[in-house]
Design a protein around this motif. Structure first.
Motif, PDB file in Angstrom:
ATOM      1  N   ALA A 208       0.844  -1.196   0.000  1.00  0.00           N
ATOM      2  CA  ALA A 208       0.000   0.000   0.000  1.00  0.00           C
ATOM      3  C   ALA A 208       0.878   1.245   0.000  1.00  0.00           C
ATOM      4  O   ALA A 208       2.074   1.182   0.309  1.00  0.00           O
ATOM      5  CB  ALA A 208      -0.926   0.010   1.214  1.00  0.00           C
ATOM      6  N   ILE A 209       0.257   2.359  -0.347  1.00  0.00           N
ATOM      7  CA  ILE A 209       0.910   3.662  -0.263  1.00  0.00           C
ATOM      8  C   ILE A 209       0.091   4.522   0.696  1.00  0.00           C
ATOM      9  O   ILE A 209      -1.120   4.684   0.518  1.00  0.00           O
ATOM     10  CB  ILE A 209       0.984   4.350  -1.639  1.00  0.00           C
ATOM     11  N   ILE A 210       0.743   5.027   1.714  1.00  0.00           N
ATOM     12  CA  ILE A 210       0.069   5.896   2.673  1.00  0.00           C
ATOM     13  C   ILE A 210       0.277   7.354   2.256  1.00  0.00           C
ATOM     14  O   ILE A 210       1.410   7.782   2.028  1.00  0.00           O
ATOM     15  CB  ILE A 210       0.587   5.661   4.102  1.00  0.00           C
ATOM     16  N   ILE A 211      -0.824   8.071   2.126  1.00  0.00           N
ATOM     17  CA  ILE A 211      -0.765   9.480   1.749  1.00  0.00           C
ATOM     18  C   ILE A 211      -0.729  10.325   3.019  1.00  0.00           C
ATOM     19  O   ILE A 211      -1.594  10.187   3.900  1.00  0.00           O
ATOM     20  CB  ILE A 211      -1.985   9.881   0.908  1.00  0.00           C
ATOM     21  N   THR A 212       0.278  11.185   3.128  1.00  0.00           N
ATOM     22  CA  THR A 212       0.369  12.120   4.249  1.00  0.00           C
ATOM     23  C   THR A 212       0.555  13.523   3.683  1.00  0.00           C
ATOM     24  O   THR A 212       0.634  13.717   2.466  1.00  0.00           O
ATOM     25  CB  THR A 212       1.537  11.775   5.182  1.00  0.00           C
ATOM     26  N   GLU A 213       0.629  14.500   4.560  1.00  0.00           N
ATOM     27  CA  GLU A 213       0.755  15.887   4.119  1.00  0.00           C
ATOM     28  C   GLU A 213       1.948  16.075   3.176  1.00  0.00           C
ATOM     29  O   GLU A 213       1.818  16.641   2.088  1.00  0.00           O
ATOM     30  CB  GLU A 213       0.903  16.808   5.340  1.00  0.00           C
ATOM     31  N   ASN A 214       3.118  15.599   3.613  1.00  0.00           N
ATOM     32  CA  ASN A 214       4.341  15.794   2.824  1.00  0.00           C
ATOM     33  C   ASN A 214       5.027  14.482   2.440  1.00  0.00           C
ATOM     34  O   ASN A 214       6.170  14.488   1.998  1.00  0.00           O
ATOM     35  CB  ASN A 214       5.331  16.670   3.599  1.00  0.00           C
ATOM     36  N   GLY A 215       4.318  13.357   2.644  1.00  0.00           N
ATOM     37  CA  GLY A 215       4.894  12.072   2.266  1.00  0.00           C
ATOM     38  C   GLY A 215       5.893  11.536   3.270  1.00  0.00           C
ATOM     39  O   GLY A 215       6.749  10.723   2.908  1.00  0.00           O
ATOM     40  N   ARG A 216       5.779  11.960   4.551  1.00  0.00           N
ATOM     41  CA  ARG A 216       6.716  11.510   5.577  1.00  0.00           C
ATOM     42  C   ARG A 216       6.076  10.478   6.489  1.00  0.00           C
ATOM     43  O   ARG A 216       4.864  10.494   6.728  1.00  0.00           O
ATOM     44  CB  ARG A 216       7.229  12.690   6.405  1.00  0.00           C
ATOM     45  N   LYS A 217       6.916   9.598   7.035  1.00  0.00           N
ATOM     46  CA  LYS A 217       6.442   8.535   7.928  1.00  0.00           C
ATOM     47  C   LYS A 217       5.951   9.055   9.275  1.00  0.00           C
ATOM     48  O   LYS A 217       5.229   8.354   9.979  1.00  0.00           O
ATOM     49  CB  LYS A 217       7.565   7.521   8.177  1.00  0.00           C
ATOM     50  N   ASP A 218       6.366  10.261   9.638  1.00  0.00           N
ATOM     51  CA  ASP A 218       6.002  10.787  10.954  1.00  0.00           C
ATOM     52  C   ASP A 218       4.788  11.704  10.894  1.00  0.00           C
ATOM     53  O   ASP A 218       4.549  12.484  11.817  1.00  0.00           O
ATOM     54  CB  ASP A 218       7.194  11.528  11.577  1.00  0.00           C
ATOM     55  N   GLU A 219       4.013  11.612   9.828  1.00  0.00           N
ATOM     56  CA  GLU A 219       2.824  12.437   9.682  1.00  0.00           C
ATOM     57  C   GLU A 219       1.556  11.584   9.754  1.00  0.00           C
ATOM     58  O   GLU A 219       1.586  10.388   9.445  1.00  0.00           O
ATOM     59  CB  GLU A 219       2.859  13.203   8.359  1.00  0.00           C
ATOM     60  N   VAL A 220       0.488  12.213  10.129  1.00  0.00           N
ATOM     61  CA  VAL A 220      -0.801  11.519  10.239  1.00  0.00           C
ATOM     62  C   VAL A 220      -1.248  11.048   8.852  1.00  0.00           C
ATOM     63  O   VAL A 220      -1.175  11.801   7.881  1.00  0.00           O
ATOM     64  CB  VAL A 220      -1.872  12.460  10.832  1.00  0.00           C
ATOM     65  N   PRO A 221      -1.688   9.805   8.731  1.00  0.00           N
ATOM     66  CA  PRO A 221      -2.145   9.311   7.429  1.00  0.00           C
ATOM     67  C   PRO A 221      -3.450   9.987   6.998  1.00  0.00           C
ATOM     68  O   PRO A 221      -4.399  10.084   7.778  1.00  0.00           O
ATOM     69  CB  PRO A 221      -2.346   7.808   7.673  1.00  0.00           C
ATOM     70  N   LEU A 222      -3.469  10.454   5.755  1.00  0.00           N
ATOM     71  CA  LEU A 222      -4.660  11.091   5.199  1.00  0.00           C
ATOM     72  C   LEU A 222      -5.453  10.129   4.328  1.00  0.00           C
ATOM     73  O   LEU A 222      -6.653  10.319   4.102  1.00  0.00           O
ATOM     74  CB  LEU A 222      -4.274  12.327   4.373  1.00  0.00           C
ATOM     75  N   GLY A 223      -4.775   9.121   3.832  1.00  0.00           N
ATOM     76  CA  GLY A 223      -5.421   8.140   2.965  1.00  0.00           C
ATOM     77  C   GLY A 223      -4.476   6.997   2.686  1.00  0.00           C
ATOM     78  O   GLY A 223      -3.268   7.103   2.913  1.00  0.00           O
TER      79      GLY A 223
END
Length: 238
Positions: A208-223
């Motif tokens: 899977a690909i987790i979408i975050t604000e800036n594509g970082r692992k330490d950010e809340v997942p948006l999708g």
């Protein structure tokens, strides 16, 4: 474009050139030739959907342009339906949807120290099969329903398993390591398709690909986007 100002041939050539420019930006190929880009980009769902038409449009474009005898003169005019169709494809390719438009957005994620019972309740409530797991603010992987069932089966005594003191980290350490990627919320469908293709070329099945604000692992997942999300995209409807 004011379509009443231009001839059908001019509109056709403009749309064709827009598609060509979009392909050069989106597709990695040794050649910038239109047909080579279409062939190289067939792993993109949208390009594969329109592939046969694009090859035919290339032939028509060559006939219209290469047979010119003077500036602004075309040997024939394409049908209105053909022009409107290639203009539609040009719009799709030059303005691809954001990956978030096809992503599962109500992401349920857990921390390593939470109880495994919380995940099981999440499975019961949301019916998702995979859940991002975070530790010290970073996403460290996916906990899957399949992995939980396997863990339970290995520890079941009769028909009862005591989960009252089991934490996610206890189950997660035995979970298979699924390849996981991250992308920013500005990523397009083309971008996530390229990520899946990149892992495929490395003989890895990206889970899977987790979408975050800036594509970082330490950010809340948006999708979260899976390969199935890409397969289910329908570009055929007008």
């Amino acid at each position: 474009m004011n379509t009443t100002t231009y001839s059908l041939s001019e509109r056709y050539e403009v749309a064709f050139n827009q598609i060509h420019d979009a392909l050069k930006k989106q597709v990695k190929s040794r050649s910038d030739k239109f047909t080579s880009l279409v062939h190289a980009g067939r792993h993109h769902r949208v390009i594969s959907t329109y592939q046969d038409e694009l090859f035919q449009y290339a032939k028509l474009r060559n006939a219209l342009v290469h047979e010119k005898t003077e500036l602004g003169y075309y040997i024939a005019e394409p049908h209105t339906e053909v022009v409107e169709r290639i203009e539609k494809i040009a719009r799709v390719l030059t303005s691809p949807n954001y990956a978030l438009t096809i992503a599962t957005k109500d992401i349920i994620f857990f921390q390593m120290e939470e109880s495994i019972e919380d995940v099981i309740n999440g499975i019961r409530t949301y019916n998702y099969s995979q859940y991002p797991v975070y530790h010290d603010g970073f996403c460290v992987g996916l906990l899957t329903a399949k992995g939980i069932v396997k863990w339970l089966a290995e520890r079941m005594m009769g028909s009862i398993v005591d989960l009252s003191h089991v934490k996610i980290k206890d189950v997660f350490q035995n979970e298979k390591e699924y390849p996981l990627a991250f992308a920013s919320k500005s990523s397009t469908i083309f971008d996530v398709e390229e990520l899946f293709e990149f892992y495929h070329q490395k003989k890895l099945d990206l889970e899977a690909i987790i979408i975050t604000e800036n594509g970082r692992k330490d950010e809340v997942p948006l999708g979260i986007v899976t390969a199935w999300d890409l397969i289910e995209i329908d570009y055929t409807a007008d």
